[in-house]
Design an enzyme around this catalytic site. Structure first.
Site, PDB file in Angstrom:
ATOM      1  N   ASP A   1      -6.357  -2.067   2.812  1.00 30.38           N
ATOM      2  CA  ASP A   1      -6.817  -0.917   3.586  1.00 30.38           C
ATOM      3  C   ASP A   1      -7.246  -1.434   4.950  1.00 30.38           C
ATOM      4  O   ASP A   1      -8.055  -2.370   5.037  1.00 30.38           O
ATOM      5  CB  ASP A   1      -7.997  -0.250   2.867  1.00 30.38           C
ATOM      6  CG  ASP A   1      -8.420   1.049   3.534  1.00 30.38           C
ATOM      7  OD1 ASP A   1      -7.550   1.761   4.059  1.00 30.38           O
ATOM      8  OD2 ASP A   1      -9.625   1.347   3.522  1.00 30.38           O
TER       9      ASP A   1
ATOM     10  N   ARG B   1      -6.399   0.024  -3.946  1.00 28.35           N
ATOM     11  CA  ARG B   1      -5.382  -0.300  -2.945  1.00 28.35           C
ATOM     12  C   ARG B   1      -5.260  -1.801  -2.732  1.00 28.35           C
ATOM     13  O   ARG B   1      -6.255  -2.519  -2.790  1.00 28.35           O
ATOM     14  CB  ARG B   1      -5.674   0.397  -1.627  1.00 28.35           C
ATOM     15  CG  ARG B   1      -6.987  -0.020  -0.991  1.00 28.35           C
ATOM     16  CD  ARG B   1      -7.610   1.060  -0.190  1.00 28.35           C
ATOM     17  NE  ARG B   1      -8.310   1.976  -1.063  1.00 28.35           N
ATOM     18  CZ  ARG B   1      -9.261   2.793  -0.671  1.00 28.35           C
ATOM     19  NH1 ARG B   1      -9.630   2.830   0.574  1.00 28.35           N
ATOM     20  NH2 ARG B   1      -9.859   3.588  -1.517  1.00 28.35           N
TER      21      ARG B   1
ATOM     22  N   ARG C   1       0.852  -1.196   0.000  1.00 26.22           N
ATOM     23  CA  ARG C   1       0.000   0.000   0.000  1.00 26.22           C
ATOM     24  C   ARG C   1       0.881   1.235   0.000  1.00 26.22           C
ATOM     25  O   ARG C   1       1.769   1.388   0.830  1.00 26.22           O
ATOM     26  CB  ARG C   1      -0.912   0.011   1.235  1.00 26.22           C
ATOM     27  CG  ARG C   1      -1.691   1.309   1.473  1.00 26.22           C
ATOM     28  CD  ARG C   1      -2.961   1.366   0.661  1.00 26.22           C
ATOM     29  NE  ARG C   1      -3.660   2.624   0.754  1.00 26.22           N
ATOM     30  CZ  ARG C   1      -4.660   2.890   1.595  1.00 26.22           C
ATOM     31  NH1 ARG C   1      -5.068   1.986   2.451  1.00 26.22           N
ATOM     32  NH2 ARG C   1      -5.266   4.057   1.570  1.00 26.22           N
TER      33      ARG C   1
ATOM     34  N   ASP D   1      -8.648  -0.108   8.710  1.00 25.46           N
ATOM     35  CA  ASP D   1      -9.187   1.025   9.466  1.00 25.46           C
ATOM     36  C   ASP D   1      -9.642   0.579  10.840  1.00 25.46           C
ATOM     37  O   ASP D   1     -10.301  -0.459  10.974  1.00 25.46           O
ATOM     38  CB  ASP D   1     -10.410   1.617   8.750  1.00 25.46           C
ATOM     39  CG  ASP D   1     -10.058   2.294   7.446  1.00 25.46           C
ATOM     40  OD1 ASP D   1      -9.072   3.051   7.428  1.00 25.46           O
ATOM     41  OD2 ASP D   1     -10.775   2.073   6.452  1.00 25.46           O
TER      42      ASP D   1
END
Length: 195
Positions: free
Chosen positions: A111, A108, A96, A113
């Protein structure tokens, strides 16, 4: 039967965090599984559960590449910003590259989060908790409701299922654009189900 996978818990870890995982480049199923394993190898982190994978059309960006998404639950004694640094390092190890082109979201490889970190609420330039867009994202709420149906948002007190119901209502009314999503399965060689 649980359609995601579970791992064993270690003693001494006191905060439960929920992590959103996504990929729309390469083999998303394998990427998410390998990233989750890498996170679990970190001192001070124990991965507890991971939802089934969901395939979803991109939201907030233009791309022909659909995402593979999942949500994982972990226990940690790391501080929230240390957990954020860990997740960014794992993203980087999977290729990434965060571009500062100002063009918004981009395709991407991975990811990661933080959606929730215990009952903590934070608003800073690096991290906002709970995640500020989770109530608008079907690809977050569907898997979150699967693994944490009784969890209550520390700000509004709503469960993932209640947020999901509200999102569906908003999509029916047209106040939020319709989102395409379908539930997938982990391949047999990746699945670690617990009866």
């Amino acid at each position: 039967m649980f359609s995601g996978f579970r791992t064993s818990k270690k003693a001494g870890l006191d905060v439960t965090a929920y992590i959103g995982l996504g990929s729309n480049l390469g083999d998303g199923l394998q990427t998410l599984q390998r990233a989750w394993e890498e996170i679990g190898r970190t001192t001070g982190v124990t991965t507890v559960a991971m939802s089934a994978p969901f395939l979803s059309a991109p939201v907030g960006m233009t791309s022909s590449n659909w995402f593979t998404n999942s949500v994982g639950e972990l226990k940690t004694d790391l501080a929230p910003f240390d957990l954020l640094d860990l997740l960014m390092n794992v993203e980087h190890s999977f290729g990434r590259r965060r571009e500062s082109s100002g063009e918004g979201y981009q395709d991407r490889t991975l990811d990661l989060d933080i959606l929730y970190f215990g009952e903590m609420a934070i608003k800073s330039s690096r991290l906002t908790l709970p995640h500020p867009f989770l109530a608008e994202r079907l690809f977050v709420l569907e898997p979150l409701a699967q693994i944490a149906p009784l969890f209550k948002d520390p700000v509004d007190g709503l469960t993932p299922g209640e947020k999901l119901e509200d999102l569906h209502r908003q999509m029916r009314l047209g106040t939020i654009a319709r989102q395409e999503i379908s539930r997938g399965k982990w391949p047999a060689f990746l699945r670690h189900e617990q009866e």
